[in-house]
Design an enzyme around this catalytic site. Structure first.
Site, PDB file in Angstrom:
ATOM      1  N   ASP A  28       0.834  -1.191   0.000  1.00  0.00           N
ATOM      2  CA  ASP A  28       0.000   0.000   0.000  1.00  0.00           C
ATOM      3  C   ASP A  28       0.878   1.253   0.000  1.00  0.00           C
ATOM      4  OD1 ASP A  28      -2.697   1.267   0.450  1.00  0.00           O
ATOM      5  OD2 ASP A  28      -1.691   1.951   2.274  1.00  0.00           O
ATOM      6  N   GLU A  32       1.738  -0.085  -4.841  1.00  0.00           N
ATOM      7  CA  GLU A  32       0.656   0.816  -5.231  1.00  0.00           C
ATOM      8  C   GLU A  32       1.255   2.192  -5.522  1.00  0.00           C
ATOM      9  OE1 GLU A  32      -3.468   2.894  -3.610  1.00  0.00           O
ATOM     10  OE2 GLU A  32      -1.764   2.550  -2.273  1.00  0.00           O
TER      11      GLU A  32
END
Length: 612
Positions: free
Chosen positions: A325, A354
């Site tokens: 993330d 990400e």
């Protein structure tokens, strides 16, 4: 005599309990022999444990260093585990004033050997556990957890869990998916709005409302038996405000900016040669939101903690890959160190970063061996392709022009030279933070099919968001709860079960069947999994591209005109078509022997497979 023995036994037990009470945590809780790197740093937490001196009783394990930090409730112990060490347990004693005041039995296990990683041959299915299916209603509410289940609240917990995913693995497999990405399942013991899993309060514990560590491990093992891979969603940039260490930080610099200085969310500043120090600092050290403190990966103890946590989960659970993330938000040198350490231990493991950035060059900066990053190398081989996402979404809704409509897709792909390897990008039409794709194209089934057709034939690793196959709707600006709705049929009280054909509407079955047929075909297409991409400049509302290997090719034809059909001249594509024999329409099964012209209806996609 019997009475005396009983008293002695009770006293010994009380002594052991007293020793254990000095210890609250030892993390990682266990480790493995046979690791490539034989160094391990333990975080030990307990009342004044920093005032003790640890020693161990083990022939093949030694203490290299003991670090006492400003908070006396912490110790950091550097261990050296010999290459010849065997699996088993050894004692760590914590001594104070010549007495052992605490003791911990540390276990070393045998490292497993298995193939890991995912690739463009896979099709990933993204699942948010709380919103997919409730397999165990008994864990909806847990006394020790602050938030209880409330399905009437779009932003509350709804009770979905890991068991719900396990119960529907056959559905996912039958849909044609080969990998599952599960949003974070770690403990999020927050007052509210943490069902999504990104406000972690314990990095080593599964949230009890979702299941247990063993259940997650069972999910991975069961998925593997069904020939599906599992991708874990991990967070290294921030934690939840209620994380256990927030009440008693090891050091003042464990987190950044105690006054809740919020990030500016501008990932571009990391690559921007003109960026101010102020903007870069605010991006990297600001809190993600008020309830998610920013972790300081420049603190060497925290950096070790996070890296070892990732390694622990890989080895414990047997996962095939990780999705990191908010990759750009973490300290970039730390990201490199983390990626190199994981790759050192698991060379075939896939790390997906990400990178929520709108431009190709900015996204490419964060990929391994990037040609545009100059002296920086993230060592992250796979990134989220947001530029392509925006191009597809916008292109299908625009009138075609020199740079609009389908040309949006063309120009993004024309910049693939900025990546080290664009074929390793993860591509998607939506995810848990974005408008549902069906809503973003105005609930137009033809545009939906065009998007799915592109997704499942384009270069890169495709990912679908749970429920897209049944045309689930929701717009991000109306609230995240609307793009993370419960899958119909995942709860016993649901009025219908969309996991079954009978429980879906005719329109939902049309979407489902289109996805399923194309996904099943994709599983056996080498051209899509391994082939090069050759595309032709969009003309007259049409766009044609090929995925091809020496032995086969896939031709994708798109007509973006809202009303008119298009017939295109096949002579333009001779450089590819002449290398192969007859084709077959993937969706209709019809043989394609005439390559002189190709006709498409308005707002449609045609996919033709050619063999030598």
């Amino acid at each position: 005599m019997k009475y005396l023995l009983t008293i002695v036994t009770i006293m010994l037990m009380m002594s052991m309990n007293a020793q254990d009470n000095r210890l609250s945590r030892v993390e990682p809780p266990n480790w493995w022999v046979g690791m490539e790197n034989n160094q391990l740093q333990l975080l030990v937490y307990g009342a004044d444990i920093g005032k003790t001196n640890p020693e161990i009783e083990a022939e093949e394990v030694s203490i290299e260093a003991v670090h006492k930090v400003e908070n006396s409730n912490y110790l950091f112990i550097d261990l050296n585990i010999s290459k010849s060490a065997k699996a088993g347990k050894f004692s760590i004693k914590f001594n104070e004033n010549g007495k052992t005041v605490a003791k911990y039995e540390y276990e070393l296990r045998e490292k497993t050997t298995q193939n890991r990683g995912f690739s463009a041959a896979d099709l990933i299915y993204l699942v948010m556990p709380d919103r997919f299916a409730n397999g165990n209603p008994g864990n909806d509410d847990v006394d020790s957890m602050l938030e209880k289940a409330d399905r009437s609240n779009p932003n509350g917990r709804h009770g979905g869990d890991l068991q719900g995913i396990m119960n529907n693995l056959d559905y996912i497999k039958d849909l044609g998916m080969t990998a599952i990405w599960v949003n974070p399942f770690f403990e999020n013991n927050m007052k509210d709005y943490s069902y999504h899993g990104y406000a972690i309060t314990d990095f080593y514990k599964t949230d009890p409302r979702l299941g247990s560590n063993e259940l997650y491990k069972n999910l991975v093992e069961t998925s593997h038996k069904k020939d599906m891979k599992v991708v874990m969603d991990v967070v290294v940039n921030h934690c939840g405000i209620n994380h256990w260490w927030m009440k008693d930080l090891p050091t003042d610099d464990w987190i950044n900016n105690h006054k809740k200085f919020q990030t500016n969310y501008r990932g571009s500043v990391i690559a921007d040669p003109h960026a101010s120090k102020y903007d870069r600092n605010r991006f990297s050290t600001g809190w993600f939101v008020e309830t998610m403190p920013d972790l300081n990966q420049n603190n060497p103890f925290l950096a070790n903690y996070l890296i070892q946590n990732m390694l622990w989960w890989i080895e414990f659970s047997g996962i095939d890959g990780m999705r990191m993330d908010t990759q750009p938000y973490a300290e970039i040198d730390f990201v490199t160190r983390l990626a190199k350490r994981i790759t050192e231990e698991y060379p075939d493991f896939t790390i997906l970063g990400e990178t929520w950035l709108q431009k190709v060059a900015l996204t490419a900066f964060f990929q391994q061996n990037s040609p545009v990053a100059k002296d920086y190398n993230s060592h992250i081989p796979t990134n989220t392709d947001f530029p392509l996402y925006y191009a597809i979404k916008t292109g299908l809704n625009q009138e075609d022009g020199w740079t609009t409509g389908l040309a949006q897709i063309y120009y993004v792909l024309a910049r693939d030279f900025l990546y080290n390897d664009a074929h390793k990008n993860v591509i998607f039409l939506d995810n848990h933070d974005l408008d549902r794709f069906y809503s973003s194209v105005g609930e137009d089934i033809n545009k939906f099919k065009m998007g799915i057709g592109i997704l499942l034939t384009m270069r890169g690793i495709p990912m679908m968001y749970y429920g897209d196959e049944i045309l689930m709707t929701g717009l991000e600006h109306t609230g995240h709860g609307n793009i993370r709705k419960d899958f119909p049929g995942g709860w016993e009280s649901d009025k219908r079960n969309a996991f079954t054909e009978q429980g879906r509407t005719d329109k939902e079955n049309e979407g489902f069947n289109f996805v399923r047929k194309l996904a099943k075909w994709r599983m056996q297409s080498n051209a899509v999994a391994e082939g090069e991409l050759t595309h032709f400049v969009p003309e007259n509302n049409t766009y044609v591209y090929f995925r091809h290997t020496d032995n086969e090719a896939v031709m994708v034809i798109l007509n973006n005109h809202p009303e008119e059909s298009r017939t295109i001249d096949g002579a333009r594509f001779k450089e590819v078509l002449d290398r192969y024999g007859n084709g077959k329409n993937v969706m209709s099964g019809e043989t394609v022997s005439d390559k002189s012209t190709f006709t498409l209806k308005a707002k449609s996609v045609k996919i033709i497979e050619f063999k030598k």
